[in-house]
Design a protein around this motif. Structure first.
Motif, short mmCIF file in Angstrom:
data_model
loop_
_atom_site.label_atom_id
_atom_site.label_comp_id
_atom_site.label_asym_id
_atom_site.label_seq_id
_atom_site.Cartn_x
_atom_site.Cartn_y
_atom_site.Cartn_z
N UNK A 151 -38.45 -55.76 11.59
CA UNK A 151 -39.09 -54.70 12.40
C UNK A 151 -40.26 -55.27 13.20
N UNK A 152 -41.01 -56.17 12.60
CA UNK A 152 -42.14 -56.78 13.32
C UNK A 152 -41.64 -57.57 14.53
N UNK A 153 -40.52 -58.28 14.37
CA UNK A 153 -39.94 -59.02 15.49
C UNK A 153 -39.47 -58.08 16.59
N UNK A 154 -38.83 -56.98 16.20
CA UNK A 154 -38.39 -55.99 17.18
C UNK A 154 -39.57 -55.44 17.96
N UNK A 155 -40.65 -55.11 17.25
CA UNK A 155 -41.83 -54.55 17.89
C UNK A 155 -42.46 -55.57 18.83
N UNK A 156 -42.47 -56.83 18.42
CA UNK A 156 -43.01 -57.89 19.28
C UNK A 156 -42.20 -58.00 20.57
N UNK A 157 -40.90 -57.91 20.46
CA UNK A 157 -40.04 -57.98 21.65
C UNK A 157 -40.27 -56.77 22.56
N UNK A 158 -40.41 -55.60 21.96
CA UNK A 158 -40.68 -54.39 22.77
C UNK A 158 -42.02 -54.54 23.48
N UNK A 159 -43.02 -55.02 22.77
CA UNK A 159 -44.35 -55.19 23.36
C UNK A 159 -44.35 -56.22 24.49
N UNK A 160 -43.52 -57.24 24.38
CA UNK A 160 -43.48 -58.28 25.41
C UNK A 160 -42.80 -57.79 26.68
N UNK A 161 -41.92 -56.79 26.55
CA UNK A 161 -41.24 -56.23 27.71
C UNK A 161 -42.18 -55.32 28.51
N UNK A 162 -43.07 -54.65 27.82
CA UNK A 162 -43.98 -53.69 28.46
C UNK A 162 -44.95 -54.35 29.38
#
Length: 97
Positions: free
Chosen positions: A86-97
Motif C-alpha cells: 500500500x505504501x508503494x501504491x501511495x508513493x506512485x499515486x503521489x508521484x503522478x500528482x
C-alpha cells in the motif's frame, strides 16, 4: 527512516547478499577446477593447500546462504507487517500528482 525507505534498503541488502552468495559459488567452482587440473600437474603445494581453501570457502558460502535466507524472511515479514504494498501504491499515486 520511514518504513518504505527501510524496506527498500532491506531489499537492496538482500540482493547484495544474493550477489555475494553467487560470487562464492563461482569461487568454489574455480577452486574445484584448479583441484582437477592439478591432478594432471601434480603440484604438491596445491594438492596440500587447495582442499583447505575450498572448505573455508564452502563454510563461508553456507554462512552467507543462511544469513540471506534469514534476512529475506525478515524483509518479507517487515513488508507484510508495515503494509509496504500500500505504501508503494501511495508513493506512485503521489508521484503522478
Amino acid at each position: 527512516m520511514d518504513k518504505l525507505k527501510k524496506f527498500q534498503l532491506m531489499e537492496k541488502i538482500a540482493r547484495e547478499l544474493e550477489d555475494v552468495r553467487n560470487s562464492q559459488q563461482a569461487v568454489l567452482e574455480k577452486i574445484g577446477k584448479i583441484e582437477v587440473d592439478n591432478i594432471e600437474l601434480g603440484d604438491k603445494n596445491i594438492e596440500k593447500t587447495i582442499p583447505e581453501i575450498y572448505q573455508r570457502t564452502a563454510d563461508n558460502s553456507e554462512a552467507i546462504k543462511a544469513l540471506l535466507e534469514s534476512f529475506q524472511e525478515q524483509t518479507a515479514e517487515f513488508g507484510e507487517k508495515n503494509n509496504v504494498g500500500k505504501l508503494l501504491e501511495q508513493q506512485q499515486i503521489n508521484s503522478i500528482k
